[in-house]
Design a protein around this motif. Structure first.
Motif, PDB file in Angstrom:
ATOM      1  N   ARG A  50     -26.109  63.639  50.086  1.00  0.00           N
ATOM      2  CA  ARG A  50     -26.890  63.774  51.321  1.00  0.00           C
ATOM      3  C   ARG A  50     -26.586  62.634  52.296  1.00  0.00           C
ATOM      4  O   ARG A  50     -26.478  62.846  53.497  1.00  0.00           O
ATOM      5  CB  ARG A  50     -28.394  63.790  51.027  1.00  0.00           C
ATOM      6  N   SER A  89     -20.315  73.290  58.011  1.00  0.00           N
ATOM      7  CA  SER A  89     -21.705  73.311  57.540  1.00  0.00           C
ATOM      8  C   SER A  89     -21.952  74.520  56.646  1.00  0.00           C
ATOM      9  O   SER A  89     -22.643  74.414  55.622  1.00  0.00           O
ATOM     10  CB  SER A  89     -22.664  73.338  58.724  1.00  0.00           C
ATOM     11  N   TYR A  93     -23.097  74.352  52.662  1.00  0.00           N
ATOM     12  CA  TYR A  93     -24.289  74.985  52.105  1.00  0.00           C
ATOM     13  C   TYR A  93     -23.968  76.131  51.148  1.00  0.00           C
ATOM     14  O   TYR A  93     -24.826  76.558  50.379  1.00  0.00           O
ATOM     15  CB  TYR A  93     -25.203  75.481  53.225  1.00  0.00           C
ATOM     16  N   THR A  94     -22.741  76.640  51.154  1.00  0.00           N
ATOM     17  CA  THR A  94     -22.335  77.704  50.236  1.00  0.00           C
ATOM     18  C   THR A  94     -21.749  77.148  48.938  1.00  0.00           C
ATOM     19  O   THR A  94     -21.864  77.770  47.882  1.00  0.00           O
ATOM     20  CB  THR A  94     -21.297  78.615  50.919  1.00  0.00           C
TER      21      THR A  94
END
Length: 138
Positions: A50, A89, A93-94
């Motif tokens: 993160r 992005s 996220y995938t």
């Protein structure tokens, strides 16, 4: 805490005080908190992921269009850079779903985290860090 446990389930190892013997005679030892190290390991990797993700996404668009240095950039227009940032992005996220499939079906939790971190994540971050210095990679 172990006083009420029958002796056949106790081992002599203080770090793994519980044991189980199957029908074949194989002995398996267990710790009292088996998920503690897994949770700490996963949370540490997630914290670092993160930190780097949000650090990169805040500066990615400006780098691609050349706001930092007009002579040294990727040469993309604002629309192309926005499309690239959106695609990266979406990939970010995938990727956990794909990693989950590999972890559950092929490698297991620890091996999947170690392989993903050492073969994909760290080389990518090193490449991004090297690209932040003009003309280092050519």
């Amino acid at each position: 805490q172990l006083a009420s446990v029958p002796d056949k389930f106790l081992s002599n190892d203080p770090k793994r005080p519980l044991q189980y013997m199957d029908d074949d005679g194989s002995v398996y030892t267990y710790s009292l908190r088996p998920l503690f190290y897994s949770v700490v390991f996963i949370l540490l990797i997630e914290l670092l992921e993160r930190f780097s993700y949000y650090g990169l996404t805040n500066t990615q668009l400006e780098y691609l269009v050349g706001h930092y240095n007009p002579e040294w950039n990727a040469g993309l227009t604002s629309v192309q850079a926005s499309s690239f940032v959106g695609a990266s992005s979406a990939l970010a996220y995938t990727a956990p779903f794909i990693g989950g499939i590999f972890a559950d079906g092929l490698f297991g939790d620890y091996v999947n985290i170690l392989l993903g971190t050492s073969l994909l994540y760290l080389p990518g971050l090193i490449l991004i860090a090297l690209c932040s210095y003009p003309y280092v990679l050519g």
